[in-house]
Design a protein around this motif. Structure first.
Motif, mmCIF file in Angstrom:
data_model
loop_
_atom_site.group_PDB
_atom_site.id
_atom_site.type_symbol
_atom_site.label_atom_id
_atom_site.label_comp_id
_atom_site.label_asym_id
_atom_site.label_seq_id
_atom_site.Cartn_x
_atom_site.Cartn_y
_atom_site.Cartn_z
ATOM 1 N N ARG A 182 0.827 -1.221 0.000
ATOM 2 C CA ARG A 182 0.000 0.000 0.000
ATOM 3 C C ARG A 182 0.857 1.264 0.000
ATOM 4 N NH1 ARG A 182 -3.645 -3.109 3.673
ATOM 5 N NH2 ARG A 182 -5.522 -3.553 2.444
ATOM 6 N N ARG A 183 2.132 1.124 0.322
ATOM 7 C CA ARG A 183 2.999 2.296 0.340
ATOM 8 C C ARG A 183 3.681 2.538 -1.012
ATOM 9 N NH1 ARG A 183 4.067 0.192 5.707
ATOM 10 N NH2 ARG A 183 6.057 -0.759 5.097
ATOM 11 N N CYS A 184 3.387 1.712 -1.988
ATOM 12 C CA CYS A 184 3.955 1.888 -3.335
ATOM 13 C C CYS A 184 3.011 2.766 -4.158
ATOM 14 C CB CYS A 184 4.147 0.543 -4.017
ATOM 15 S SG CYS A 184 5.287 -0.570 -3.182
ATOM 16 N N PRO A 185 3.465 3.924 -4.637
ATOM 17 C CA PRO A 185 2.567 4.840 -5.341
ATOM 18 C C PRO A 185 2.053 4.310 -6.670
ATOM 19 C CG PRO A 185 4.851 5.578 -5.516
ATOM 20 C CD PRO A 185 4.843 4.446 -4.543
ATOM 21 N N ASN A 186 2.724 3.338 -7.239
ATOM 22 C CA ASN A 186 2.315 2.792 -8.534
ATOM 23 C C ASN A 186 1.623 1.440 -8.404
ATOM 24 O OD1 ASN A 186 4.678 1.595 -7.672
ATOM 25 N ND2 ASN A 186 5.624 1.490 -9.709
ATOM 26 N N VAL A 187 1.051 1.183 -7.224
ATOM 27 C CA VAL A 187 0.375 -0.091 -6.960
ATOM 28 C C VAL A 187 -1.063 0.158 -6.533
ATOM 29 C CG1 VAL A 187 0.256 -2.023 -5.311
ATOM 30 C CG2 VAL A 187 2.423 -1.458 -6.428
ATOM 31 N N VAL A 188 -1.987 -0.621 -7.092
ATOM 32 C CA VAL A 188 -3.391 -0.658 -6.672
ATOM 33 C C VAL A 188 -3.697 -2.088 -6.265
ATOM 34 C CG1 VAL A 188 -5.791 -0.496 -7.443
ATOM 35 C CG2 VAL A 188 -4.127 1.237 -8.162
ATOM 36 N N ILE A 189 -4.288 -2.277 -5.096
ATOM 37 C CA ILE A 189 -4.646 -3.617 -4.627
ATOM 38 C C ILE A 189 -6.112 -3.850 -4.923
ATOM 39 C CG2 ILE A 189 -4.773 -5.146 -2.629
ATOM 40 C CD1 ILE A 189 -2.488 -3.511 -1.387
#
Length: 399
Positions: A271-278
């Motif tokens: 969740r702390r990765c700006p280029n990631v959506v879960i």
């Protein structure tokens, strides 16, 4: 639905002798007729001798949880097999039947021992949606008795091309290899390709809206993360490598990585990765996760269930931590050895690769660069506008 029991009176108009036969045999006519129809499943060549198949026949695809794993991947592979059966027999729709034994609802492997008579229907609800990943789905049936399924087949054999064969069903063979070694291999040998497995249109529409809202104008890349601490932990994703990979890509690629996993598998660091959506942060179900894989430009990740969705598409993919050894399939040419640690299925494209061993950041970076070069970036960053369905589609799921 046109797969129910045949109308005997209307059949008498076509076969006048049938009415006379019923009169002569009296009360034993119907049981004999059922036996005759059941025999056409056991010995398919009898079908044309005992009756004339009606128009509008369907494929009946049977999934027996006593002998087949209680999981997503094997159902997807069976759905792909049904597309070959459609083409082979000139049939349109596929009906899907799950059958289970209440006393042993998931006997195929000890890891499913927690599925019992009391909770079988609850767990079946988690895999039934996978049936939606078949653009030619007709009806869905659920039987808690093999005898009831046998009777259903006997009463409706005229209307179905049933798979597996009665012999395979009765012997409770594991059908994964039957799909690959017979259906897919034979179809590819004859046609030079295999059918593509796609979701039904309403799911494709949902995925398009999801990506428009949460990803675009970035390019969507799905990542299947496996983080299961209960069993087969050796198959889990090496999360440190993935996190380093996401950080590497953040300043280099206009991509958003959509994480596909179970809610319990979410690592907070993602969740702390700006280029990631879960995906699970948006309450997706399994059929929606699979639709996102279909709708993405690239797929990457663990070789667990959902990964099978990418196999039967044209999109670039990388499946990691998976090795198919010599003799895994019936024909050695079914697995192509690209490099020491890279393999491909015989039906796959050059950017659809399987990496053996635990993934490293270096592997992910290098393989992603190769797949990225094969993507039409203009198409993904500037998709055609489509106002035929509004973005309120996301709220249409029943509550």
């Amino acid at each position: 639905m046109n797969t129910g029991p045949s109308n005997e009176k209307s059949g008498d108009l076509v076969f006048p002798g049938r009415a006379l036969m019923r009169e002569l045999l009296g009360p034993v006519y119907r049981p004999l007729r059922r036996v005759g129809r059941f025999l056409t499943w056991v010995i398919p060549s009898l079908g044309g001798l005992l009756s004339t198949p009606p128009s509008g026949r369907r494929v009946l695809l049977i999934y027996d949880t006593y002998s087949q794993p209680f999981n997503i991947g094997d159902i997807l592979i069976m759905q792909e097999g049904s597309l070959v059966l459609r083409a082979r027999h000139g049939i349109d729709l596929v009906d899907f039947a799950i059958v289970y034994d209440p006393k042993y609802p998931a006997a195929s492997a000890s890891v499913f021992s927690g599925i019992t008579e009391d909770n079988a229907l609850y767990h079946l609800a988690s895999i039934l949606p996978v049936a939606q990943v078949n653009q030619h789905l007709g009806s869905v049936f659920l039987f808690n008795s093999h005898g009831h399924l046998d009777r259903f087949i006997a009463d409706n054999t005229d209307y179905y091309q049933v798979w597996p064969s009665a012999w395979k069903f009765g012997s409770r063979d594991y059908l994964y290899y039957e799909v690959f070694n017979d259906l897919l291999y034979g179809h590819h040998k004859e046609h030079g390709a295999i059918p593509h497995l796609t979701c039904r249109q309403f799911l494709a529409d949902w995925a398009r809206v999801f990506l428009r809202r949460h990803v675009q104008p970035s390019v969507p890349v799905t990542v299947n993360v496996r983080n299961n601490m209960a069993f087969h932990t050796h198959r889990n994703s090496h999360l440190e490598s993935w996190l380093e990979f996401f950080r590497y890509c953040a300043s280099r690629y206009p991509a958003t990585f959509v994480i596909i996993c179970a809610r319990a598998e979410i690592d907070e660091r993602l969740r702390r990765c700006p280029n990631v959506v879960i995906a699970k942060d948006h309450h997706t179900g399994v059929e929606q996760d699979l639709a996102l894989i279909q709708a993405s430009a690239i797929h990457m990740g663990a070789g667990s269930g959902p990964a099978s969705m990418a196999w039967f598409t044209e999109k670039p993919y990388l499946m990691v931590n998976t090795v198919y050894g010599p003799g895994y399939f019936a024909h050695p040419e079914m697995i192509l050895q690209e490099e020491d640690h890279i393999q491909r299925f015989w039906f796959s494209g050059p950017h659809q690769r399987i990496a053996g061993g635990v993934e490293t950041t270096e592997l992910l970076v290098n393989e992603f660069a190769s797949m990225w070069a094969a993507v039409d970036l203009d198409r993904w960053r500037n998709p055609p506008s489509d106002d035929s369905r509004s973005e309120t589609d996301l709220s249409l799921w029943l509550r």
